[in-house]
Design an enzyme around this catalytic site. Structure first.
Site, mmCIF file in Angstrom:
data_model
loop_
_atom_site.group_PDB
_atom_site.id
_atom_site.type_symbol
_atom_site.label_atom_id
_atom_site.label_comp_id
_atom_site.label_asym_id
_atom_site.label_seq_id
_atom_site.Cartn_x
_atom_site.Cartn_y
_atom_site.Cartn_z
ATOM 1 N N ARG A 1 0.822 -1.206 0.000
ATOM 2 C CA ARG A 1 0.000 0.000 0.000
ATOM 3 C C ARG A 1 0.854 1.253 0.000
ATOM 4 O O ARG A 1 0.604 2.199 -0.706
ATOM 5 C CB ARG A 1 -0.893 -0.024 1.242
ATOM 6 C CG ARG A 1 -1.597 1.272 1.523
ATOM 7 C CD ARG A 1 -2.854 1.044 2.307
ATOM 8 N NE ARG A 1 -3.688 0.051 1.650
ATOM 9 C CZ ARG A 1 -4.513 -0.777 2.291
ATOM 10 N NH1 ARG A 1 -4.622 -0.718 3.591
ATOM 11 N NH2 ARG A 1 -5.213 -1.656 1.621
ATOM 12 N N TYR A 2 1.851 1.286 0.859
ATOM 13 C CA TYR A 2 2.723 2.447 0.972
ATOM 14 C C TYR A 2 3.953 2.225 0.107
ATOM 15 O O TYR A 2 4.317 1.091 -0.173
ATOM 16 C CB TYR A 2 3.156 2.620 2.431
ATOM 17 C CG TYR A 2 2.014 2.906 3.380
ATOM 18 C CD1 TYR A 2 1.445 4.174 3.432
ATOM 19 C CD2 TYR A 2 1.508 1.918 4.210
ATOM 20 C CE1 TYR A 2 0.410 4.445 4.310
ATOM 21 C CE2 TYR A 2 0.470 2.184 5.095
ATOM 22 C CZ TYR A 2 -0.072 3.457 5.138
ATOM 23 O OH TYR A 2 -1.096 3.722 6.004
ATOM 24 N N ARG B 1 7.111 0.106 2.101
ATOM 25 C CA ARG B 1 6.935 -0.987 3.040
ATOM 26 C C ARG B 1 5.747 -1.860 2.661
ATOM 27 O O ARG B 1 4.800 -1.382 2.049
ATOM 28 C CB ARG B 1 6.781 -0.471 4.478
ATOM 29 C CG ARG B 1 5.669 0.556 4.674
ATOM 30 C CD ARG B 1 6.022 1.476 5.836
ATOM 31 N NE ARG B 1 4.958 2.377 6.228
ATOM 32 C CZ ARG B 1 4.701 3.532 5.635
ATOM 33 N NH1 ARG B 1 5.395 3.905 4.578
ATOM 34 N NH2 ARG B 1 3.739 4.316 6.073
ATOM 35 N N CYS C 1 -4.544 -17.581 14.578
ATOM 36 C CA CYS C 1 -4.144 -16.893 15.791
ATOM 37 C C CYS C 1 -4.398 -17.850 16.945
ATOM 38 O O CYS C 1 -5.196 -18.784 16.812
ATOM 39 C CB CYS C 1 -4.972 -15.637 15.978
ATOM 40 S SG CYS C 1 -4.481 -14.349 14.832
ATOM 41 N N CYS D 1 -9.821 -12.801 18.145
ATOM 42 C CA CYS D 1 -10.393 -11.584 18.703
ATOM 43 C C CYS D 1 -11.725 -11.325 18.024
ATOM 44 O O CYS D 1 -11.825 -11.371 16.800
ATOM 45 C CB CYS D 1 -9.476 -10.400 18.446
ATOM 46 S SG CYS D 1 -7.797 -10.701 18.963
ATOM 47 N N CYS E 1 -11.637 -8.505 15.385
ATOM 48 C CA CYS E 1 -10.584 -8.597 14.360
ATOM 49 C C CYS E 1 -11.034 -8.003 13.032
ATOM 50 O O CYS E 1 -12.095 -8.321 12.512
ATOM 51 C CB CYS E 1 -10.189 -10.048 14.155
ATOM 52 S SG CYS E 1 -8.887 -10.238 12.930
ATOM 53 N N ARG F 1 -9.593 -8.643 10.301
ATOM 54 C CA ARG F 1 -9.429 -9.677 9.268
ATOM 55 C C ARG F 1 -10.238 -10.918 9.598
ATOM 56 O O ARG F 1 -9.847 -12.039 9.282
ATOM 57 C CB ARG F 1 -7.950 -10.042 9.122
ATOM 58 C CG ARG F 1 -7.131 -8.833 8.810
ATOM 59 C CD ARG F 1 -5.819 -9.142 8.121
ATOM 60 N NE ARG F 1 -5.069 -7.908 7.993
ATOM 61 C CZ ARG F 1 -4.041 -7.586 8.761
ATOM 62 N NH1 ARG F 1 -3.595 -8.420 9.682
ATOM 63 N NH2 ARG F 1 -3.446 -6.429 8.607
ATOM 64 N N ASP G 1 -12.373 -0.554 12.631
ATOM 65 C CA ASP G 1 -12.627 -0.604 11.183
ATOM 66 C C ASP G 1 -14.074 -0.950 10.853
ATOM 67 O O ASP G 1 -14.804 -1.488 11.677
ATOM 68 C CB ASP G 1 -11.720 -1.646 10.531
ATOM 69 C CG ASP G 1 -10.294 -1.158 10.421
ATOM 70 O OD1 ASP G 1 -10.100 0.057 10.256
ATOM 71 O OD2 ASP G 1 -9.380 -1.999 10.513
ATOM 72 N N ASP H 1 -8.050 4.012 9.735
ATOM 73 C CA ASP H 1 -7.565 3.330 8.537
ATOM 74 C C ASP H 1 -8.628 3.559 7.465
ATOM 75 O O ASP H 1 -9.757 3.087 7.588
ATOM 76 C CB ASP H 1 -7.343 1.833 8.811
ATOM 77 C CG ASP H 1 -6.081 1.338 8.141
ATOM 78 O OD1 ASP H 1 -5.707 1.904 7.099
ATOM 79 O OD2 ASP H 1 -5.472 0.367 8.644
ATOM 80 N N LYS I 1 -3.524 4.746 6.823
ATOM 81 C CA LYS I 1 -3.851 5.288 8.132
ATOM 82 C C LYS I 1 -3.822 6.817 8.114
ATOM 83 O O LYS I 1 -2.857 7.405 7.662
ATOM 84 C CB LYS I 1 -2.860 4.770 9.162
ATOM 85 C CG LYS I 1 -2.889 3.261 9.266
ATOM 86 C CD LYS I 1 -1.773 2.756 10.161
ATOM 87 C CE LYS I 1 -1.704 1.259 10.158
ATOM 88 N NZ LYS I 1 -1.172 0.711 8.892
HETATM 89 C C1 LIG Z 1 -0.369 -0.291 8.803
HETATM 90 C C2 LIG Z 1 0.158 -0.757 7.544
HETATM 91 C C3 LIG Z 1 1.518 -0.643 7.236
HETATM 92 C C4 LIG Z 1 2.503 -0.025 8.194
HETATM 93 O O1 LIG Z 1 2.227 1.312 8.402
HETATM 94 P P1 LIG Z 1 3.076 2.157 9.451
HETATM 95 O O2 LIG Z 1 2.333 3.439 9.555
HETATM 96 O O3 LIG Z 1 4.440 2.292 8.849
HETATM 97 O O4 LIG Z 1 3.124 1.389 10.711
HETATM 98 C C5 LIG Z 1 1.950 -1.094 6.012
HETATM 99 N N1 LIG Z 1 1.103 -1.637 5.124
HETATM 100 C C6 LIG Z 1 -0.227 -1.744 5.378
HETATM 101 C C7 LIG Z 1 -1.104 -2.338 4.349
HETATM 102 C C8 LIG Z 1 -0.730 -1.319 6.589
HETATM 103 O O5 LIG Z 1 -2.030 -1.449 6.848
HETATM 104 S S1 SF4 Z 2 -6.940 -9.008 15.867
HETATM 105 FE FE1 SF4 Z 2 -7.215 -10.754 14.416
HETATM 106 S S2 SF4 Z 2 -5.220 -11.097 13.514
HETATM 107 FE FE2 SF4 Z 2 -4.938 -9.878 15.398
HETATM 108 S S3 SF4 Z 2 -4.541 -11.351 17.025
HETATM 109 FE FE3 SF4 Z 2 -6.704 -10.940 17.037
HETATM 110 S S4 SF4 Z 2 -7.607 -12.546 15.724
HETATM 111 FE FE4 SF4 Z 2 -5.437 -12.476 15.300
#
Ligand SMILES: *Cc1c(COP(=O)(O)O)cnc(C)c1O
Ligand code: SF4
Length: 437
Positions: A121-122, A125, A134, A138, A141, A143, A302, A339, A346
Site C-alpha cells: 500500500r505504501y 513498506r 491466531c 479476537c 478482528c 481480518r 474498522d 484506517d 492510516k
Molecule cells: C499499517 C500498515 C503498514 C505499516 O504502516 P506504518 O504506519 O508504517 O506502521 C503497512 N502496510 C499496510 C497495508 C498497513 O495497513
Molecule cells: S486481531 Fe485478528 S489477527 Fe490480530 S490477534 Fe486478534 S484474531 Fe489475530
C-alpha cells in the site's frame, strides 16, 4: 511464570493431573484452546440459557470461537458480562448484524495485493500475511474474514511468492509480518522465513505484529528469543487493549522481548465498552511504558462486518487524545488513526491546537486551555528545491538521498513540480471543459 489459583482450576478441569509445565507450554495451550460453547461453560461454570445458546451457536458458525486457557483465566467470571477480556474473546449475536457501510475487506487489502500474502500500500513498506491463524480469535478482528476461516500455516512454497515479490521490489525497505499471528509459525519455519527476508539487500528492517504477549505469553520462549535475535533490527508490535491484560505472565514475556533488544510497540483498537474511556486508556498506556512498550497506534475500529457494536464515534477517540496530550508523558501516547476504508491507509487525527494565524504570528492553545502566541521570524529565505541535491547549497553529502518524485499533498507543497491542485478523476466540471474544447 505465575500459575495462579484460577489457572490451576482450569488446568485441573482440562486434565486430571496437570503439570505446571504444561500450563506454560504454548503448544499445550493451543491444543486445549476453547473452541466450543460446552467447553467454555464447563471450564468457567458460566451457563447460558437455551435462547442464548442458540444465538451463540449461530454466531460461532460464522465467526469461530477460539480462546487459549491462559486468556480465559484472565476473565473475571463473577462479572463476566462487563469483563473487557470476555468481550474481546467471546462475542455474541450482535456480530451477525451487518450494516450497509460494513465490508468483509474494508481496507481493500486484497485489492492492493500484487501476490498472495502481500499487501503493498505504501511506497517503501509491505504487509506480509504469513499465517492465517491466531492462538485466540479476537471478536473485533479486522481480518475476521480470514482468521479462522481455514486454519492454516502457509507452506514454504506459498511464502516464497511473497519473498520473491520483496526481492524484486527494491523500494521495499521495511517488511511487516502479520497475519493471523506470525508467531503461530513453528520456530524452524520462522527462522527460515526471517533469514530469507533479512538476506534481501534492500530490506533495512523487519517488524512482527503479534498478539502473543497478550493472549499466549508463554509463546515467548528462550528459544524463540534466540532465533529472533539473529535478525536485528527487528521491531515487535503487540496488541494490548485493556490494563487487565497486563498480567504477571504478560509482563514476563514483555521483559524477555525487551531484554532481547527488540524495540516494542503497542497497537490498541478503540472498542466500545472495553476501553472507550480516557482513564482506562491512560492506565493501559502507563502500564505499557512501565513494561518498556511504547504505545504506537490507537485505531478507530474498522468497518469490518459484524463490528458495529464495538464502534465508537471518532469524537470519543479525540476526547481520549485530548486527555493524553500534555497530561502525560509524550512517549506514553499513541497516534490515533483511522484506517481509510477502501485502502487509503492510516490517517492520523487529533484535537486542533492552532487557533489562528496572521502573516507573522500564530495563536495556539495548550492542554490547559491557555491561549498563547508564537511570533514567527521577520524574514526567512525560502530554499527553493528542485530535488537536484548535487547542485544544492545545503550540500548535505547524503549518500542515499531520495530524489524520487513527491506524491500527494507533499507534491502540492513542492517547488519542483507545477501541479497546483489534485482533482478527482471523474470531476464533472473538468469533463465539461474537455467536451467544450
Ligand atoms: C499499517 C500498515 C503498514 C505499516 O504502516 P506504518 O504506519 O508504517 O506502521 C503497512 N502496510 C499496510 C497495508 C498497513 O495497513
Ligand atoms: S486481531 Fe485478528 S489477527 Fe490480530 S490477534 Fe486478534 S484474531 Fe489475530
Amino acid at each position: 511464570m505465575i500459575y495462579n489459583n484460577v489457572q490451576k482450576e482450569i488446568a485441573h478441569k482440562i486434565e486430571k493431573e496437570p503439570q505446571v509445565s504444561n500450563w506454560k507450554d504454548w503448544k499445550w495451550q493451543i491444543k486445549h484452546s476453547i473452541k466450543s460453547l460446552e467447553k467454555f461453560e464447563y471450564l468457567t461454570d458460566i451457563k447460558f440459557d437455551k435462547e442464548e445458546r442458540k444465538n451463540l451457536e449461530k454466531t460461532f458458525e460464522k465467526f469461530p470461537l477460539s480462546i487459549t486457557p491462559y486468556y480465559l483465566s484472565v476473565i473475571d467470571k463473577k462479572n463476566y458480562k462487563n469483563d473487557p477480556v470476555f468481550k474481546q474473546a467471546f462475542g455474541g449475536i450482535e456480530e451477525l448484524t451487518t450494516l450497509e457501510s460494513e465490508h468483509a475487506d474494508p481496507l481493500s487489502e486484497d485489492k492492493d495485493s500484487p501476490v498472495e500474502g502481500i499487501t503493498h500500500r505504501y511506497p517503501d513498506r509491505v504487509l506480509f500475511h504469513v499465517s492465517n491463524i491466531c492462538s485466540m480469535y479476537c471478536r473485533h478482528c479486522t481480518r475476521k474474514r480470514k482468521v479462522g476461516d481455514i486454519d492454516f500455516v502457509p507452506s514454504k512454497d506459498q511464502l516464497s511468492a511473497g519473498i520473491e515479490y520483496i526481492k524484486n521490489t527494491p523500494q521495499v525497505r521495511d517488511v511487516l509480518l502479520s497475519g493471523g499471528d506470525p508467531l503461530m509459525l513453528p520456530d524452524d519455519k520462522l527462522d527460515w522465513l526471517l533469514s530469507e527476508i533479512s538476506q534481501i539487500p534492500h530490506v533495512e528492517l523487519i517488524r512482527i505484529g503479534t498478539r502473543m504477549p497478550v493472549v499466549l505469553p508463554y509463546r515467548i520462549t528462550d528459544n524463540l528469543i534466540s532465533i529472533l535475535k539473529k535478525y536485528h533490527p527487528l521491531w515487535i508490535n503487540t496488541h494490548f487493549n485493556h490494563p487487565n491484560e497486563i498480567t504477571a505472565s504478560a509482563k514476563e514475556s514483555l521483559a524477555k522481548l525487551a531484554d532481547g533488544g527488540f524495540p516494542l510497540g503497542n497497537q490498541s483498537v478503540l472498542l466500545a465498552d472495553v476501553n472507550d474511556c480516557p482513564r482506562i486508556m491512560k492506565s493501559l498506556l502507563h502500564k505499557l511504558v512501565q513494561n518498556r512498550v511504547r504505545p504506537y497506534y490507537l485505531y478507530q475500529c474498522d468497518l469490518s462486518e459484524g463490528l458495529s457494536h464495538f464502534r465508537t464515534p471518532i469524537g470519543k477517540g479525540i476526547e481520549i487524545m485530548e486527555s493524553l496530550i500534555g497530561h502525560t508523558s509524550g512517549f506514553a501516547r499513541p497516534t490515533y488513526v483511522i484506517d481509510a476504508p477502501g485502502g487509503g491507509g492510516k490517517i492520523p487525527v487529533m484535537p486542533n491546537y492552532i487557533i489562528s494565524w496572521s502573516t507573522n504570528k500564530v495563536v495556539l492553545r495548550n492542554y490547559e486551555g491557555v491561549i498563547t502566541t508564537y511570533k514567527e521570524p521577520d524574514s526567512y529565505e525560502p530554499k527553493m528545491c528542485d530535488r537536484d541535491c548535487g547542485n544544492c547549497d545545503l550540500d548535505l553529502n547524503l549518500s542515499e538521498i531520495d530524489e524520487s518524485e513527491s506524491i500527494g499533498i507533499e507534491k502540492l507543497l513542492s517547488d519542483s513540480c507545477d501541479t497546483i491542485s489534485l482533482v478527482p478523476e471523474d470531476n464533472e466540471r473538468l469533463q465539461r471543459r474537455d467536451e467544450n474544447e
